[in-house]
Write an enzyme that holds these catalytic residues in place. Structure first.
Site, PDB file in Angstrom:
ATOM      1  N   CYS A   1       0.813  -1.220   0.000  1.00 49.81           N
ATOM      2  CA  CYS A   1       0.000   0.000   0.000  1.00 49.81           C
ATOM      3  C   CYS A   1       0.848   1.272   0.000  1.00 49.81           C
ATOM      4  O   CYS A   1       0.315   2.352  -0.178  1.00 49.81           O
ATOM      5  CB  CYS A   1      -0.969   0.007   1.182  1.00 49.81           C
ATOM      6  SG  CYS A   1      -0.151   0.164   2.759  1.00 49.81           S
TER       7      CYS A   1
ATOM      8  N   CYS B   1      -1.987   6.611   4.509  1.00 48.47           N
ATOM      9  CA  CYS B   1      -3.403   6.968   4.559  1.00 48.47           C
ATOM     10  C   CYS B   1      -3.797   7.469   5.949  1.00 48.47           C
ATOM     11  O   CYS B   1      -3.000   7.424   6.886  1.00 48.47           O
ATOM     12  CB  CYS B   1      -4.241   5.739   4.188  1.00 48.47           C
ATOM     13  SG  CYS B   1      -4.092   4.394   5.374  1.00 48.47           S
TER      14      CYS B   1
ATOM     15  N   ASP C   1       2.518   2.600   2.575  1.00 46.73           N
ATOM     16  CA  ASP C   1       2.633   3.284   3.867  1.00 46.73           C
ATOM     17  C   ASP C   1       4.028   3.089   4.449  1.00 46.73           C
ATOM     18  O   ASP C   1       4.582   1.990   4.381  1.00 46.73           O
ATOM     19  CB  ASP C   1       1.620   2.737   4.882  1.00 46.73           C
ATOM     20  CG  ASP C   1       0.177   3.043   4.518  1.00 46.73           C
ATOM     21  OD1 ASP C   1      -0.056   3.943   3.702  1.00 46.73           O
ATOM     22  OD2 ASP C   1      -0.719   2.369   5.068  1.00 46.73           O
TER      23      ASP C   1
ATOM     24  N   CYS D   1      -2.528  -1.307   8.933  1.00 51.01           N
ATOM     25  CA  CYS D   1      -1.974  -0.074   9.508  1.00 51.01           C
ATOM     26  C   CYS D   1      -1.628  -0.270  10.985  1.00 51.01           C
ATOM     27  O   CYS D   1      -0.610   0.232  11.470  1.00 51.01           O
ATOM     28  CB  CYS D   1      -2.950   1.088   9.351  1.00 51.01           C
ATOM     29  SG  CYS D   1      -3.250   1.538   7.633  1.00 51.01           S
TER      30      CYS D   1
END
Length: 147
Positions: A33, A59, A35, A103
């Site tokens: 993703c 995000c 991150d 996350c």
């Protein structure tokens, strides 16, 4: 979709920034993703985390989990900080959508990476701490995430 706590920590993140001459710095990412999370720890001579800051590229959920993770480790000793799991971060935020659970894994791994860095710098072993992954998907089977 997101809890009020997630939105609050995203819109008003706590402990953003760097700690100069940090006791430990941990950087982890998620190649899938994009991150990237970096956690800085200031640990005193009694192994208590005096301060914790973060810088995150990602995000809203990545920012919120970073912010919450810094709040959870402050004032803890290194053994207590090691016990903070992604589940604890998610619970403190009143949950995350399934596609954003990674996350919270980043937050847990970033804490572990910073503790690992601290242990390396000080030539100590932290019971229960294993060498962290730089990418949370390291060693996993390739699997497609659905969005």
């Amino acid at each position: 979709m997101y809890s009020e706590k997630v939105m609050d920590h995203f819109q008003n993140p706590r402990n953003v920034g760097e700690i100069e001459n940090a006791s430990g710095v941990g950087t982890v990412g998620n190649a899938k993703c994009g991150d990237i999370m970096r956690i800085y720890l200031d640990i005193d001579e009694n192994q208590i985390i005096r301060d914790c800051k973060f810088k995150t590229f990602g995000c809203g959920a990545a920012v919120a989990t970073s912010s919450m993770a810094t709040e959870l480790v402050k004032g803890k000793n290194i053994q207590e900080a090691l016990q903070i799991t992604n589940k604890a971060v998610m619970e403190a935020l009143d949950g995350l959508p399934p596609v954003k659970v990674h996350c919270s894994l980043l937050a847990e791994e970033a804490i572990h990476a910073a503790l690992w860095d601290y242990a390396e710098k000080n030539g100590i072993k932290i019971e229960g701490l294993t060498k962290p992954k730089s990418d949370i998907h390291e060693g996993e089977e390739e699997e497609e995430e659905e969005y």
